[in-house]
Scaffold this active site. Structure first.
Site, PDB file in Angstrom:
ATOM      1  N   ASP A   1     146.641  96.149  29.567  1.00 51.73           N
ATOM      2  CA  ASP A   1     146.896  95.029  28.663  1.00 51.73           C
ATOM      3  C   ASP A   1     147.755  94.014  29.405  1.00 51.73           C
ATOM      4  OD1 ASP A   1     147.511  93.307  26.557  1.00 51.73           O
ATOM      5  OD2 ASP A   1     149.074  94.629  25.761  1.00 51.73           O
ATOM      6  N   VAL A   2     147.176  92.853  29.732  1.00 48.09           N
ATOM      7  CA  VAL A   2     147.886  91.826  30.488  1.00 48.09           C
ATOM      8  C   VAL A   2     148.404  90.778  29.512  1.00 48.09           C
ATOM      9  CG1 VAL A   2     147.760  90.125  32.341  1.00 48.09           C
ATOM     10  CG2 VAL A   2     146.374  92.214  32.462  1.00 48.09           C
TER      11      VAL A   2
ATOM     12  N   THR B   1     154.315  88.314  29.163  1.00 48.72           N
ATOM     13  CA  THR B   1     155.586  88.845  29.663  1.00 48.72           C
ATOM     14  C   THR B   1     155.389  90.097  30.510  1.00 48.72           C
ATOM     15  OG1 THR B   1     156.719  88.008  27.697  1.00 48.72           O
ATOM     16  CG2 THR B   1     157.876  89.645  29.014  1.00 48.72           C
TER      17      THR B   1
ATOM     18  N   ASP C   1     143.797  90.366  23.430  1.00 47.90           N
ATOM     19  CA  ASP C   1     144.671  91.443  22.964  1.00 47.90           C
ATOM     20  C   ASP C   1     144.747  91.495  21.438  1.00 47.90           C
ATOM     21  OD1 ASP C   1     145.975  88.982  22.981  1.00 47.90           O
ATOM     22  OD2 ASP C   1     147.950  89.854  23.347  1.00 47.90           O
ATOM     23  N   ARG C   2     144.675  90.341  20.778  1.00 46.38           N
ATOM     24  CA  ARG C   2     144.741  90.308  19.315  1.00 46.38           C
ATOM     25  C   ARG C   2     143.511  90.974  18.710  1.00 46.38           C
ATOM     26  NH1 ARG C   2     146.443  84.189  17.808  1.00 46.38           N
ATOM     27  NH2 ARG C   2     146.847  85.149  15.759  1.00 46.38           N
TER      28      ARG C   2
ATOM     29  N   ASP D   1     152.493  91.741  16.174  1.00 43.19           N
ATOM     30  CA  ASP D   1     152.961  91.998  17.529  1.00 43.19           C
ATOM     31  C   ASP D   1     154.323  91.329  17.634  1.00 43.19           C
ATOM     32  OD1 ASP D   1     153.560  91.974  20.250  1.00 43.19           O
ATOM     33  OD2 ASP D   1     151.456  91.909  20.823  1.00 43.19           O
TER      34      ASP D   1
END
Length: 279
Positions: free
Chosen positions: A6-7, A10, A109-110, A129
């Protein structure tokens, strides 16, 4: 063995799966200045620490919202793990209806979080998140959209950078709302302010979803915020990694024949920020 990555803006979070079991995970800062060798050696060190051979990796799946690091990351995986990674949403279907006005604007990612959360917690859902986002999944399992709000770390860093007399401080909530020192005042305002934002945004999204949505928090500070926000029902720090594993399970054909040898092609980044093979 599957490596899920997961990129985020941060951190990059890596999870190593043996079947449906998470063998372990680690995170490093997202840094576009790293070379592929630096990144590859960090990954290899983690494998060595767990006494796992890099050659055991049969598939790699990535969800990324940071295009500038992809060139380095892909080449690190190819060089050190000898696998051509699959990019969720590009090479493999994420597997959820996306109702955003422009579906391409939604971070991968969402959507990955939504796949994982629906499988584990049902629907409708609100996924928080703690880093930045609030996502709404309706009773049919469709991704409806959500809200984006600066996370605690971003807010605290902004205070430090923009106010010359304010220091960097640890993120924790003082017992009293009225701080007696600058540090206590900053901590009280940041944590209590963020809890207030959580409560307000979750409440409004709940109303728009009909008032029955389960609330799931993820991200590095999910557990801490759940202690202070009663609206959070569950905390799941591995939501994205688990979603990537499910995408792997649902798209096995996209992961076939991805093992490489030492003479494999290299990756070039096009001007549009996409990736292509140069054989």
């Amino acid at each position: 063995m599957l490596l899920a990555i997961d990129v985020g803006n941060t951190n990059m979070v890596f999870g190593l799966y043996d079947g449906d079991k998470l063998r372990g995970s680690f995170r490093i800062s997202t840094n576009s200045e790293r070379t592929s060798d630096e990144l590859g050696m960090l990954i290899a060190q983690y494998y060595h620490f767990h006494e796992i051979s890099c050659a055991e990796t049969t598939a790699v799946v990535i969800a990324s919202v940071v295009p500038p690091v992809m060139y380095t990351l892909i080449n690190a995986i190819r060089k050190y793990l000898y696998v051509q990674p699959v990019i969720a949403g590009r090479d493999a279907d994420i597997g959820i209806e996306n109702c955003y006005a422009n579906p391409r604007e939604v971070g991968a990612d969402r959507l990955v979080n939504a796949v994982s959360a629906v499988r584990k917690y049902g629907k409708p859902l609100i996924i928080v998140d703690i880093g930045t986002t609030f996502d709404a999944i309706d009773e049919n399992g469709a991704y409806q959209g959500g809200a984006i709000f600066p996370g605690l770390k971003v807010a605290m860093e902004a205070l430090f950078l923009k106010a010359s007399k304010l220091p960097r401080v640890d993120i924790e909530r003082p017992e009293n709302a009225i701080g007696k020192t600058t540090v206590q005042s900053m901590q009280s305002g940041a944590v209590r302010g963020y809890v207030g934002a959580l409560t307000g945004i979750i409440t409004d999204i709940q109303k728009e979803l009909g008032g029955k949505a389960r609330v799931v928090a993820t991200g590095g500070m999910g557990r801490m915020m759940a202690e202070y926000c009663d609206l959070i029902d569950d905390v799941d720090p591995n939501l994205t990694l688990e979603g990537l594993r499910l995408i792997y399970e649902n798209n096995r054909e996209a992961f076939e024949n991805r093992k490489l040898d030492m003479t494999s092609s290299v990756i070039e980044v096009t001007e549009e920020g996409t990736w292509q093979e140069n054989k």
